[in-house]
Scaffold this active site. Structure first.
Site, mmCIF file in Angstrom:
data_model
loop_
_atom_site.group_PDB
_atom_site.id
_atom_site.type_symbol
_atom_site.label_atom_id
_atom_site.label_comp_id
_atom_site.label_asym_id
_atom_site.label_seq_id
_atom_site.Cartn_x
_atom_site.Cartn_y
_atom_site.Cartn_z
ATOM 1 C CG ASP A 109 -32.665 -23.613 -9.983
ATOM 2 O OD1 ASP A 109 -33.474 -24.395 -10.508
ATOM 3 O OD2 ASP A 109 -31.458 -23.851 -9.848
ATOM 4 C CD GLU A 110 -33.993 -26.502 -14.700
ATOM 5 O OE1 GLU A 110 -34.001 -27.191 -15.694
ATOM 6 O OE2 GLU A 110 -34.233 -26.946 -13.559
HETATM 7 P P1 TTP Z 1 -31.235 -27.944 -9.341
HETATM 8 O O1 TTP Z 1 -31.118 -26.821 -10.330
HETATM 9 O O2 TTP Z 1 -31.397 -29.328 -9.852
HETATM 10 O O3 TTP Z 1 -29.943 -27.986 -8.412
HETATM 11 P P2 TTP Z 1 -29.112 -26.792 -7.796
HETATM 12 O O4 TTP Z 1 -29.525 -25.462 -8.321
HETATM 13 O O5 TTP Z 1 -29.148 -26.903 -6.310
HETATM 14 O O6 TTP Z 1 -27.636 -27.148 -8.253
HETATM 15 P P3 TTP Z 1 -27.000 -27.013 -9.728
HETATM 16 O O7 TTP Z 1 -25.871 -26.068 -9.577
HETATM 17 O O8 TTP Z 1 -26.566 -28.408 -10.067
HETATM 18 O O9 TTP Z 1 -28.091 -26.498 -10.636
HETATM 19 O O10 TTP Z 1 -32.417 -27.660 -8.356
HETATM 20 C C1 TTP Z 1 -32.795 -26.341 -7.941
HETATM 21 C C2 TTP Z 1 -33.275 -26.364 -6.503
HETATM 22 O O11 TTP Z 1 -34.376 -27.279 -6.376
HETATM 23 C C3 TTP Z 1 -32.238 -26.840 -5.521
HETATM 24 O O12 TTP Z 1 -31.384 -25.776 -5.091
HETATM 25 C C4 TTP Z 1 -33.074 -27.405 -4.417
HETATM 26 C C5 TTP Z 1 -34.328 -27.905 -5.101
HETATM 27 N N1 TTP Z 1 -34.277 -29.393 -5.233
HETATM 28 C C6 TTP Z 1 -34.906 -30.179 -4.258
HETATM 29 O O13 TTP Z 1 -35.539 -29.651 -3.338
HETATM 30 N N2 TTP Z 1 -34.813 -31.557 -4.366
HETATM 31 C C7 TTP Z 1 -34.146 -32.180 -5.369
HETATM 32 O O14 TTP Z 1 -34.089 -33.429 -5.412
HETATM 33 C C8 TTP Z 1 -33.496 -31.363 -6.360
HETATM 34 C C9 TTP Z 1 -32.721 -31.991 -7.484
HETATM 35 C C10 TTP Z 1 -33.593 -29.980 -6.244
HETATM 36 MG MG MG Z 2 -29.816 -25.137 -10.385
#
Ligand code: TTP
Ligand code: MG
Length: 354
Positions: A109-110
């Site tokens: 997602d990044e």
């Molecule tokens: P992130 O981008 O860290 O979190 P997010 O997208 O859920 O929330 P934010 O709005 O703060 O960005 O992580 C992306 C995905 O990765 C998240 O949806 C689920 C997965 N993930 C895990 O499976 N375990 C973890 O410990 C983290 C941090 C993320």
């Molecule tokens: Mg995210």
């Protein structure tokens, strides 16, 4: 190039909001106003993420489902549907590639995008970031947050600044002002252990950090001291790497004082293990584990590593490897890591043999 000068570049960091949870809510709108998490609901299960409503109750990623339900009894915990998240990930990657070939994904997602040479929108990285967010919404019905800055570490901080569904821009002329109040734990490479070490030295912001001489920082933090020196001044000359394939993932810590104390070393191993599990969870869908390794640097700066074939992250393996490396000499550094293979490797070879 002189690394005290920031190279001229325009970087966008895009990060989807509560990604797995957002996809589930999109596909079941009746969940929209309720606290929702994705992950293991069973007693020992761990949450991958949760929506922002659930976060208000103190629920977070990597928390056990059990504790999450104590904090928020109405929490709806949904199972992980990785195939779906991967599909969305592919789709947003396609959007990124319309704007630049220089896309470095960090997880599903990044991603970092280098748009320095993109002439669209009068070469405005801010307008490009807005357009990318608009297209993600239009195509996938999901929100993303974006950060725009002259380098990777600032762009990543910026994308979290106005989350969710936000945009934050740090133009070059604002960098100096922005970093002054920036907390050191926001810096790239500063994890829990380094942050604690800095806090003990009474260093909380980049402004505090700027007061230390480069030689002091190198003395205290080794090579990373140089990175700290630059980041505290808003400088980061890492390039966006579009061909990056991870071969390993590791975490390490340097003890504040060399030690041969087994209890102290295994307590640190416990901490590092938790860090590593968290870091790996974020990329687990893209990479498989093929080995675990441990690294020890002794008092005399000589390093040794020990490795074992493994397909999961197992703490007992690390403890076993540690006993192989510990002798009676003191150690200054302990590191844990996993060797990785890309999850797509097997898919590719299947295709080849079809
Ligand atoms: P992130 O981008 O860290 O979190 P997010 O997208 O859920 O929330 P934010 O709005 O703060 O960005 O992580 C992306 C995905 O990765 C998240 O949806 C689920 C997965 N993930 C895990 O499976 N375990 C973890 O410990 C983290 C941090 C993320
Ligand atoms: Mg995210």
């Amino acid at each position: 190039m002189n690394d005290l000068i920031q190279r001229k570049q325009k970087i966008i960091h895009i990060d989807m909001d509560c990604f797995y949870a957002a996809v589930e809510i999109r596909d079941n709108p009746s969940l929209a106003n309720r606290p929702v998490a994705v992950g293991g609901a069973e007693a020992r299960g761990v949450l991958c993420t949760c929506n922002y409503i659930a976060r208000r109750y103190g629920v977070s990623s990597a928390m056990s489902g059990k504790i999450a339900l104590q904090k928020c009894p109405e929490l709806i915990i949904l199972p992980v549907n990785m195939a779906k998240y991967k599909e969305v990930s592919k789709s947003i990657q396609q959007i990124f590639h319309q704007f630049t070939p220089l896309v470095e994904p960090l997880s599903l997602d990044e991603a970092y995008l280098d748009v320095t040479d993109n002439q669209d929108f009068s070469n405005s990285a801010t307008l490009i970031a807005d357009e990318i967010r608009r297209q993600i919404w239009q195509k996938e019905n999901l929100t993303a947050s974006a950060g725009v800055a002259p380098n990777k570490f600032l762009a990543k901080i910026a994308s979290g600044w106005n989350k969710p569904n936000g945009l934050f821009v740090i133009p070059p002329e604002n960098v100096e002002r922005f970093v002054v109040d920036l907390e050191v734990n926001k810096l790239f490479g500063v994890g829990r252990v380094t942050a604690e070490k800095l806090h003990k030295m009474n260093i909380n912001t980049c402004n505090d950090l700027q007061k230390l001489a480069l030689s002091d920082l190198i003395h205290k933090f080794g090579k990373f001291g140089h990175t700290l020196y630059l980041q505290s001044r808003g400088i980061d000359n890492r390039l966006v790497n579009a061909n990056r394939v991870r071969k390993s993932l590791s975490v390490e810590t340097t003890f504040s004082k060399d030690t041969a104390n087994y209890q102290q070393i295994t307590a640190e191993l416990d901490n590092l293990y938790l860090d590593l599990v968290n870091r790996y969870n974020k990329i687990a869908s893209e990479y498989l584990i093929k080995g675990q390794y441990i690294k020890v640097k002794y008092k005399d700066f000589k390093s040794r590593t020990a490795e074992i074939t493994s397909h999961d992250l197992n703490k007992e393996n690390f403890i076993m490897l540690l006993t192989k490396l510990l002798n009676y000499s003191e150690i200054r550094l302990l590191g844990l890591g996993v060797k990785l293979s890309s999850n797509d490797d097997s898919a590719e070879s299947e295709l080849l043999f079809d």
